[in-house]
Scaffold this active site. Structure first.
Site, PDB file in Angstrom:
ATOM      1  N   GLY A  39      -8.446  -6.562   9.985  1.00  0.00           N
ATOM      2  CA  GLY A  39      -7.356  -5.772  10.526  1.00  0.00           C
ATOM      3  C   GLY A  39      -6.915  -6.249  11.891  1.00  0.00           C
ATOM      4  N   ARG A  40      -7.567  -5.752  12.940  1.00  0.00           N
ATOM      5  CA  ARG A  40      -7.162  -6.103  14.298  1.00  0.00           C
ATOM      6  C   ARG A  40      -7.127  -7.606  14.560  1.00  0.00           C
ATOM      7  NH1 ARG A  40      -9.190  -1.318  18.399  1.00  0.00           N
ATOM      8  NH2 ARG A  40      -8.554   0.419  17.077  1.00  0.00           N
ATOM      9  N   GLN A  65       0.840  -1.186   0.000  1.00  0.00           N
ATOM     10  CA  GLN A  65       0.000   0.000   0.000  1.00  0.00           C
ATOM     11  C   GLN A  65       0.883   1.248   0.000  1.00  0.00           C
ATOM     12  OE1 GLN A  65      -2.253   1.809   3.341  1.00  0.00           O
ATOM     13  NE2 GLN A  65      -4.083   1.144   2.238  1.00  0.00           N
ATOM     14  N   TYR A  72      -6.050  11.075   4.087  1.00  0.00           N
ATOM     15  CA  TYR A  72      -4.699  11.392   3.635  1.00  0.00           C
ATOM     16  C   TYR A  72      -4.761  12.143   2.298  1.00  0.00           C
ATOM     17  CZ  TYR A  72      -3.737   8.464   7.599  1.00  0.00           C
ATOM     18  OH  TYR A  72      -3.728   7.957   8.882  1.00  0.00           O
ATOM     19  N   ARG A 118      -7.805   1.888  -2.587  1.00  0.00           N
ATOM     20  CA  ARG A 118      -8.581   1.898  -1.348  1.00  0.00           C
ATOM     21  C   ARG A 118      -9.226   3.263  -1.152  1.00  0.00           C
ATOM     22  NH1 ARG A 118      -7.375   0.898   5.150  1.00  0.00           N
ATOM     23  NH2 ARG A 118      -8.542  -1.029   5.214  1.00  0.00           N
TER      24      ARG A 118
END
Length: 370
Positions: free
Chosen positions: A328-329, A100, A186, A233
């Site tokens: 993810g987590r 990424q 971002y 993404r």
């Protein structure tokens, strides 16, 4: 039984054995000096090579693109060589890994910027948040973000070239493909969203202009690596770091329509239910309809992330909401997550205190199931 979660699927040039992808996860453990992957990072990714697809932690395309302490880059030769060892370890374990790429834009601090300059953004607007910096004692702390400087047209062109160079470097490092991070507040996301982009030139105003940077970056990366090795993404309806768009249906509908023309490997959408992204009361009630509209408009593989577990992931795949689910987590604490989901095994609990920065503790010492 997970009838859909463990079916193979073709993504770009790859046939993946199942639908459990590893989401990009910033862990702030790159080696210093130089923000270079080390043996610790190699082991972390090797342990998780059982994912159908690993998307690496967000990796800055330049020094200007960095906004958090100890995150890795892909703009120096040392970084390329460090990432090559990561890619080799994942491949040796049978995995597929995309890098990424990100530029954090205004979510940064002068301590990361060349010459101590202000971070850059589409518009010079205050940032409602903090970023992870290094204090005078070498410790990671959350620091205030200054008002950024507005990018010039020359600066925008330079960033597009930085993406092109980073994509080339990632492939030199042995990556299987690239994910362009165009979400989470971002740089690219700030151009896309009307509330963070107040420009009056060809990169501002109408959503077609606000999406221009994304398409220029996609074209540059596709030119380097081929469309079937590129994913994007997005975080439609995201509110992180003061994000918001006045016409999200039109804005993101236009983006998906444009991305369809490339025949990319995949589109990756983050739903606002993702833990830590927004508070429940901030979730826009239009979200579910928008995700369905984008799903219907997108003609390729769709990955969704957003706090999924085995049951909800299976449900999303069964009803056609997604083609793969990114976790993810759960992957932080369970290096063998696909096996645990397949066999219904209990999950380790992640330790939030060790998410950002530190050593092997809370990083490579979570046990696989006996």
């Amino acid at each position: 039984m997970h009838l859909n979660l463990f079916q193979p699927i073709a993504v770009g040039p790859f046939t993946l054995p199942h639908r459990v992808a590893m989401a990009p996860l910033t862990r702030s453990r790159a080696g210093q000096p130089g923000d270079v992957p080390t043996a610790l990072n190699i082991e972390y990714y090797r342990q998780r090579a059982g994912a159908a697809l690993i998307v690496t932690e967000a990796t800055q395309i330049s020094r200007q693109g960095q906004g958090y302490a100890w995150t890795p880059g892909i703009y120096s030769q040392d970084q390329v060589e460090g990432w090559r060892e990561v890619a080799d370890a994942v491949h040796d374990a049978g995995g597929v890994i995309f890098m990424q790429l990100w530029h954090v834009g205004r979510v940064s601090h002068p301590s990361f910027q060349p010459g101590g300059a202000l971070p850059v953004a589409p518009s010079a607007l205050p940032v409602p948040g903090k970023t992870f910096i290094v204090d005078e004692n070498g410790q990671g702390v959350w620091g205030e973000i200054p008002v950024p400087q507005e990018l010039t047209l020359e600066g925008i062109r330079a960033i597009v070239e930085d993406y092109r160079r980073a994509a080339r470097n990632a492939m030199r490092a042995g990556m299987d493909g690239i994910e362009i991070h165009a979400g989470n507040g971002y740089l690219i996301d700030r151009f896309i969203n009307s509330q963070s982009n107040q420009r009056q030139d060809t990169y501002g105003g109408h959503y077609r202009n606000r999406a221009r940077l994304l398409f220029e970056v996609v074209q540059a990366v596709v030119d380097e690596v081929g469309a079937n090795r590129v994913g994007v993404r997005l975080t439609p309806m995201g509110r992180f770091m003061g994000m918001g768009d006045d016409t999200p249906e039109e804005t993101f509908g236009h983006i998906v329509e444009g991305l369809n023309k490339y025949e990319l490997a995949y589109l990756h959408l983050v739903e606002p239910m993702m833990v830590g992204t927004v508070k429940d009361e901030q979730v826009d009630p239009r979200w579910d309809l928008i995700i369905r509209d984008l799903r219907n408009a997108w003609r390729g593989i769709l990955i969704l992330a957003g706090g999924y577990d085995a049951r909800s992931a299976e449900e999303a795949l069964a009803n056609g909401r997604a083609d793969l689910i990114a976790f993810g987590r759960p992957f932080i604490a369970n290096p063998d997550l696909p096996r645990r989901l397949r066999e219904g095994l209990p999950l380790n609990t992640p330790d939030p205190a060790s998410f950002f920065g530190g050593d092997h503790r809370g990083y490579t010492d979570y046990p696989a199931h006996g």
